[in-house]
Write an enzyme that holds these catalytic residues in place. Structure first.
Site: not given
Length: 423
Positions: A263, A278, A350, A391
């Site tokens: 991403r 991230r 998340e 994560r």
RNA sequence: GGUGAGGUGGCUGAGUGGUCGAAAGCACAUCUUUGCUAAAGAUGCGUAGCCUUAACAGCUACCGAGGGUUCGAAUCCCUCCCUCACCGCCA
């Protein structure tokens, strides 16, 4: 995309349902309706002219067979040809424009989706476990990872750039063990078929699942080949059935796929975040289902439960929230997020987003199934992370850290990891 | 990357400019008949759009994709894509 008939027949209802989302889509709906009227008028005219031409051309054939002169009638039909081209171009332009507009209108949130405008209004659905107590100040995964030689962020920057990481030693092994733990769980306990897809896909795949045309700046693209690096396994896996009519007996289809995800995170506020939270590249095991419309909401519950099982087996405290209409993804009708507790961060992360897309993706990718009456119908598609890896790695390492800086491996993982402890 | 062959309905497979959306066979569905682990016959059986609709029907498009020639293209021409085979290269 939405069914044009639904928009045509219930424009006000469609606008009202879209109004819960962030962004204004009412004008897009009006635009689609206007172009739809134009398109159909042109289409009807074109078809009438084509019908005329077909009829007259047939007459010419018959007349020629009978040895009659047809030059006058040929001149007449030549004129029709010109008009067909003209009106046909109009119809094609309107058709393309209508499709573009439809592709940029998001899905309708489901009636069951809680109404709200921001993430603060997402209701908490349930909580599992409790925040672990530490007799010492728990460390951040970057500190633990560096001390144990598991994570090398500098090397990631050196060979690629920021927000890329090198896993090494026990870190690389733990990542690999987690992947096979997740795949084994979902394939042997939850009935998913394992898929290992290509990581580069054609643009029509991204259009099918909804990343294109609107979110093209978020995916890596190789222009020479016109291929894109997948942002999630959802893209290749759901598109396995693009342009297909699936027999009813095959439903529900359940796939589990491990892939790295890529991403660009263009314009993302969180890119400065420390550590693994991230990244431009991260591993993920994705769950995908294709179901009948009647069963999709039940399947969303089981899919979410399948993802939760991961955290339960690993003994990680988490909560499930439901996204409100203002926070829900572009193509989703209803979404649960699973957030795992990361003690070193002092926050929930998340690790899974489980969504029912209704028929929105299926319509975009022309995916259908035959029902019991042999009619072609549009199935529902669902997906959710089961779960995201970086994560999960963070939560695991931070939760199981010991006072001496070592990390215990949870019981359920030891077979896959090969030992009970790191450090 | 090179050379050759080929891409027609769920499958096999005809069809080289004019009632071809496409023969025939298989598969499938319904019905009929004989009967008993099946056979025979009849009918039906692609997708999408438009127009209508209570429903049927009608019309248009689709023979890998896109262009072109023509009054008319599955059929002729061009470009591209894909599949298969062999060769080359290669983890």
């Amino acid at each position: 995309m939405l069914d044009i008939r639904l928009i045509r027949d219930n424009p006000d209802q469609v606008k009202q349902r879209l109004a819960g989302r962030s962004g204004d889509f009412a004008s897009l709906v009006d635009e689609v309706l206007a172009i739809d009227t134009q398109r159909r008028a042109a289409e009807t005219e074109r078809q009438k002219l084509q019908s005329d031409r077909n009829r007259i051309s047939k007459e010419i054939g018959i007349a020629k067979k009978n040895g009659q002169d047809t030059s006058a009638i040929e001149t007449e039909v030549r004129g029709i040809g010109g008009r067909i081209e003209e009106i046909g171009r109009e119809a094609d332009v309107a058709d393309a424009r209508q499709r573009d507009l439809l592709l940029s209108i998001p899905n309708l949130p489901h009636e069951a989706c809680p109404v709200g405008s921001t993430a603060e209004e997402n209701p908490e659905v349930r909580v599992w476990g409790v925040k672990p107590d530490f007799a010492f100040q728990p460390k951040d995964h970057t500190v633990l990872g560096a001390a144990l030689g598991m994570l090398d962020f500098e090397a990631g920057v050196k060979i690629t750039g920021s927000a890329f990481v090198v896993y090494r030693g026990a870190g690389a092994r733990l990542e690999r063990a987690l992947i096979s733990f997740l795949l084994d769980l979902h394939t042997t306990q939850h009935g998913y078929e394992e898929i290992s897809p290509p990581l580069l896909v054609k643009p029509e795949c991204l259009e099918g699942t909804g990343q294109l045309p609107k979110f093209g700046d978020q995916v890596y693209h190789s222009p020479e080949d016109n291929l894109y690096l997948i942002p999630t396994a959802e893209v290749p896996v759901t598109n396995l059935h693009r342009d297909e009519i699936v027999p009813l007996e095959k439903l529900p289809i359940q796939y589990a796929a491990y892939t790295p995800c890529f991403r660009r995170e263009a314009g993302s506020a969180g890119l400065g975040t420390r550590g693994l939270i991230r990244m431009h590249q991260f591993d993920k095991v994705e769950l995908v289902k294709i179901t009948t419309p009647e069963t999709s909401m039940g399947e969303l519950e089981s899919l979410t439960a399948n993802a939760e099982k991961v955290l339960q087996l690993l003994g990680l405290h988490y909560r499930v929230i439901e996204l409100c209409t203002g926070d829900i993804g572009f193509g989703s009708a209803k979404t649960y997020d699973i957030e795992v507790w990361a003690p070193g961060q002092g926050t929930y992360l998340e690790v899974s987003s489980c969504s029912n897309f209704g028929d929105y993706q299926a319509r975009r990718m022309n995916l259908r199934y035959k029902d019991e009456n042999g009619k072609n119908r549009i199935p529902h598609t669902l997906n959710g992370s089961g779960t995201a890896l970086a994560r999960l790695f963070v939560a695991l390492v931070e939760t199981y850290q010991q006072a001496d800086g070592s990390i215990l491996i949870p019981e359920a993982m030891r077979g896959h990891f090969g030992s009970a402890k790191i450090g």
